[in-house]
Design an enzyme around this catalytic site. Sequence first.
Site, PDB file in Angstrom:
ATOM      1  N   GLU A  41       0.848  -1.197   0.000  1.00 42.08           N
ATOM      2  CA  GLU A  41       0.000   0.000   0.000  1.00 42.08           C
ATOM      3  C   GLU A  41       0.880   1.242   0.000  1.00 42.08           C
ATOM      4  O   GLU A  41       1.803   1.347   0.789  1.00 42.08           O
ATOM      5  CB  GLU A  41      -0.914  -0.007   1.239  1.00 42.08           C
ATOM      6  CG  GLU A  41      -1.714   1.255   1.478  1.00 42.08           C
ATOM      7  CD  GLU A  41      -2.568   1.667   0.284  1.00 42.08           C
ATOM      8  OE1 GLU A  41      -3.303   0.805  -0.242  1.00 42.08           O
ATOM      9  OE2 GLU A  41      -2.481   2.844  -0.136  1.00 42.08           O
ATOM     10  N   SER A  55     -20.220   5.236  -0.567  1.00 40.23           N
ATOM     11  CA  SER A  55     -21.542   5.240   0.059  1.00 40.23           C
ATOM     12  C   SER A  55     -21.694   4.212   1.181  1.00 40.23           C
ATOM     13  O   SER A  55     -22.653   4.271   1.938  1.00 40.23           O
ATOM     14  CB  SER A  55     -22.627   5.007  -0.993  1.00 40.23           C
ATOM     15  OG  SER A  55     -22.568   6.011  -1.979  1.00 40.23           O
ATOM     16  N   HIS A  59     -25.020  -3.398  -2.303  1.00 38.70           N
ATOM     17  CA  HIS A  59     -26.075  -3.150  -3.277  1.00 38.70           C
ATOM     18  C   HIS A  59     -27.061  -4.320  -3.374  1.00 38.70           C
ATOM     19  O   HIS A  59     -26.789  -5.420  -2.912  1.00 38.70           O
ATOM     20  CB  HIS A  59     -25.465  -2.839  -4.647  1.00 38.70           C
ATOM     21  CG  HIS A  59     -24.936  -1.441  -4.723  1.00 38.70           C
ATOM     22  ND1 HIS A  59     -25.747  -0.367  -4.964  1.00 38.70           N
ATOM     23  CD2 HIS A  59     -23.683  -0.942  -4.562  1.00 38.70           C
ATOM     24  CE1 HIS A  59     -25.013   0.749  -4.966  1.00 38.70           C
ATOM     25  NE2 HIS A  59     -23.757   0.422  -4.716  1.00 38.70           N
ATOM     26  N   LYS A 260     -26.000   6.241 -10.421  1.00 39.42           N
ATOM     27  CA  LYS A 260     -27.113   5.682  -9.667  1.00 39.42           C
ATOM     28  C   LYS A 260     -27.888   6.788  -8.953  1.00 39.42           C
ATOM     29  O   LYS A 260     -28.880   6.536  -8.293  1.00 39.42           O
ATOM     30  CB  LYS A 260     -26.613   4.656  -8.657  1.00 39.42           C
ATOM     31  CG  LYS A 260     -26.005   3.414  -9.316  1.00 39.42           C
ATOM     32  CD  LYS A 260     -25.700   2.343  -8.282  1.00 39.42           C
ATOM     33  CE  LYS A 260     -25.195   1.065  -8.920  1.00 39.42           C
ATOM     34  NZ  LYS A 260     -23.756   1.096  -9.225  1.00 39.42           N
ATOM     35  N   ARG A 321     -14.222   7.757  -7.737  1.00 41.17           N
ATOM     36  CA  ARG A 321     -14.430   6.421  -8.310  1.00 41.17           C
ATOM     37  C   ARG A 321     -13.380   6.192  -9.397  1.00 41.17           C
ATOM     38  O   ARG A 321     -13.022   7.132 -10.107  1.00 41.17           O
ATOM     39  CB  ARG A 321     -15.812   6.327  -8.952  1.00 41.17           C
ATOM     40  CG  ARG A 321     -16.986   6.783  -8.097  1.00 41.17           C
ATOM     41  CD  ARG A 321     -18.194   6.950  -9.010  1.00 41.17           C
ATOM     42  NE  ARG A 321     -19.410   7.381  -8.339  1.00 41.17           N
ATOM     43  CZ  ARG A 321     -19.748   8.658  -8.155  1.00 41.17           C
ATOM     44  NH1 ARG A 321     -18.951   9.626  -8.526  1.00 41.17           N
ATOM     45  NH2 ARG A 321     -20.893   8.959  -7.579  1.00 41.17           N
ATOM     46  N   SER A 347     -18.449   1.482  -8.443  1.00 38.92           N
ATOM     47  CA  SER A 347     -19.654   0.862  -7.906  1.00 38.92           C
ATOM     48  C   SER A 347     -20.112  -0.255  -8.833  1.00 38.92           C
ATOM     49  O   SER A 347     -20.092  -0.076 -10.052  1.00 38.92           O
ATOM     50  CB  SER A 347     -20.761   1.919  -7.807  1.00 38.92           C
ATOM     51  OG  SER A 347     -21.951   1.314  -7.372  1.00 38.92           O
ATOM     52  N   CYS A 412     -19.088  12.395  21.416  1.00 45.62           N
ATOM     53  CA  CYS A 412     -20.148  12.357  20.396  1.00 45.62           C
ATOM     54  C   CYS A 412     -20.450  10.924  19.966  1.00 45.62           C
ATOM     55  O   CYS A 412     -21.597  10.563  19.773  1.00 45.62           O
ATOM     56  CB  CYS A 412     -19.755  13.180  19.184  1.00 45.62           C
ATOM     57  SG  CYS A 412     -19.308  14.874  19.587  1.00 45.62           S
ATOM     58  N   CYS A 445     -19.017  16.942  16.791  1.00 45.36           N
ATOM     59  CA  CYS A 445     -18.040  18.010  17.040  1.00 45.36           C
ATOM     60  C   CYS A 445     -16.811  17.855  16.156  1.00 45.36           C
ATOM     61  O   CYS A 445     -15.945  18.721  16.154  1.00 45.36           O
ATOM     62  CB  CYS A 445     -17.677  18.100  18.521  1.00 45.36           C
ATOM     63  SG  CYS A 445     -16.277  17.095  19.040  1.00 45.36           S
TER      64      CYS A 445
END
Lengths: 483, 418
Positions: A41, A55, A59, A260, A321, A347, A412, A445
């Site tokens: 990586e 998202s 799906h 989409k 993407r 996607s 939070c 926050c």
Amino acid sequence: MSPSREGIEGRFDVAVIGAGVSGACIARRLSAYELRVALIEKEEDVSFGVSKANSGIVHGGFHHNKKYLKARLEVQGGMMFDRLKAELDFPFVRCGIVVAAMHDDELRGIGQLYSQGVENGAIGIEMCSRERLLELEPRLSPDCVGGLYAPGGGIIEPYRFVFSLVESARKNGVVLFTGWKLVSAAREELAWRLRSSDGRIVEASYVVNAAGLHADDVSRAFGAEDFRIQGRKGEYYLLDRLTKAKPDRVVFPVPSASSKGMLVIPTVEGTVLLGPTATSTDDKEDFATSRVELETILRSAKNLVPAISESDVITSFAGIRSVLGEDFYIDVSGKAPALIQVAGIQSPGLTASPAIGEYVKDLLKKAGLRLVEKADWDPFVDKVPRAKDLTPFELDEFVKADPAFGNIVCRCERVTEAEIVAAIRRGHTTLDGIKYFTRAQMGRCQGGFCTYRILKIIMRETGMAWDEITKRGEGSRVLGGEL
Amino acid sequence: MREFSFDAVVVGGGAAGMAAALALDSRGRTVALVDREAGLGGILLQCIHNGFGLIEFDEELSGPEFAERIEEGVRKSRIEAFCAATVIDLEAAGEEKTLVCVSSSLGILRLKCRVVVLAMGCRERNRGNIRIPGTRPAGVFTAGLAQRLVNIEGYLPGRDIVIIGSGDIGLIMARRMSWVGCEVHAVVEILPYPSGLTRNIVQCLHDFDIPLYLSHLTTRIYGRDRVEGVEVTPLENGALVPAKAFEIPCDTVLLSVGLVPENELSKKAGIDINPATNGPAVDSTMMTNLGGVFACGNVLHVHDLVDFVVEESRRAGGYAADWLDGQRPKAEARVKIGANVRYVSPGRVDLARENKIYLRSLVVKNDATLEVRLDKALVRSIRKNHVQPSEMISLELKPGELGAGSSRAEPVVEISIR
């Protein structure tokens, strides 16, 4: 992820380039075999590229025509998540997806999606009358006229999924290299010799190119196929968990030809995500949001769910993407030997990723890699208790065992010191890495209260000095000086 | 799991919580004071500048000095302080209330009581709340976080600084960062007038030659890994003028764009929120819709001076003690928000006794008149040399001033600025 920095030169059977969701699924799948596998990586931590900003949904198997490989892998991958969750302990809920038509013309699109879903073998998909749709999702606009329901769709924390996959892969022998940026690849006898920008060498008999947005550059480095990954930016808004606009299911509009559309997503952690937009970009490092696009999101999302309010917005962000034509490009390279291309994974890439892992394993076998199953492969990772999911009685027991569970660092999202320490000990030592692992700094926050506490815990646990702590790796130093 | 019982539990050990707890204690009630930090004092501890206490103590103190003065009273009292304990739940539906807290040393703690005083203070609005587009590099801080880093932890957030918003913390930080050798390039304010106190504009910006851009919007933050600058666009007649946009290079952005009462605990417990203040909707005794649950200080509405927080909270503690004694408001009137007023707190007054209320103006105005009407009849008119949104206005209403009271079943007191 600093511990892997110890990984010096090595000789591997397979090197997977790119520790996003595709690379992580492939590496973990290969970890079940008697193989030496390297996962490489370029960023400081895994899941820091395309896989971190999307998202976060599984799906429903109806958006793509069955002629595409991605349609097949989407349905196959989507069905693998229940098992994976049991093994890997990442947040995932099969909450279902609704697609809402807002006028009669859009109902034709719904019919088309339904047929595709049936052909693809999406389980349980149904057409809905207005009444049925509003019963399934009461927060939808009363202006909707009907739609589609896909009960198999779900929501997932994508970075936690990747973190768990990589943890599992490492537990089963995969060696992770981070901050390892490929500069050259040379074929020597029967192996590839890969060199990083800081001079580290990895040798591998087979290479998988799962480099996401940079799969084109990587392919060129191997003298393989010449293609170009087009970036397509998607911007998002995140809403506070106390919003009144949180739907029970993922809400889609009827899709257009290119996208989409913009969704209203109840995230698996309780916030609400709006987006994404879709704009082409040639700069693959350009994660800037813009006023115009963000206004579009709010307008579009309010059309679906009218209770959405600007005052619930806690942050905005953008992801890119990696687009390469209409379909995924997953194949054995026709030009470079022993190279598998995994490119154009846009996607539904996250949904398809477990199936991509299977598919690439089969391609490697086809290309001559010998696969012998490990007798002692362990698919499970150790669960990290999360204070916000515990009852007071359970939390009390945890505090007795480890007082750090009694110190709430992020108010939070209710994240304790023990969870921050767990993230650091797993190698997530940047502020963003800790954020993605624990959710600290991710709430309303946005780190206003907890950042200094996290900085202190990082220093204590790792011995890093103030000028070594970054937001997400090189160049993103958090502090500017010491008094 | 441990359990303790008190007459009253105060949530938050800052100026508001300590003042309310002291008032309850002075009335002979047993009080617990809970705070998530290791010690009492709240946000005052990082406010090392002067300017606190002019009203309360008639002298100018730093934040820690002000906190110390009040904490001394707490130490001498019988108040039991639970520090490093976070309240995670408030069960307040019935007569008996329970606060569920978590702490490293005690584990889960259940505090039982009849009265709860909410004094959790406020938090800073952030970049997302005001929706500044652009990249998300390191180097974007809220002013309060920067203040904590500099004043307590001993680190600088950066070197070249632009401050967005002219709230008081931002102004104070402009001066603080200049003092520690950083360059503050600009303060950018969307409104045509400053959001902070006038004295801070003078002492923190003018004295350091820091430019203040009024009617300017930060339209973009740029920089890939670390902030490289901001794009600022002027507003003319309320509209952005992109042609006149300019960039200010910097490595750090500090946000001082307003404060929001921290009411997540209140909301979860079922307390009604007043959308004008973002604090609980309260009656003339600062009691919420849940009987026996009171709110005061910045969790009720954001104050400009800690002196007012203490004054208000002391009264709230007194009202909570009254409630424990069985007293209830006698003749409440609803307060109606009239012309040019942003909010009034509390939203009800008791016509049978003296009331002190705080309000904020929507306008900047010289020679203004504060008008009080009872059932539409003008009962009081007060001259004000100057009003502005950033400075709270206080108003005392005595029973006699509200006339003989009202004959209506639901009297209405309307407050406006003319």
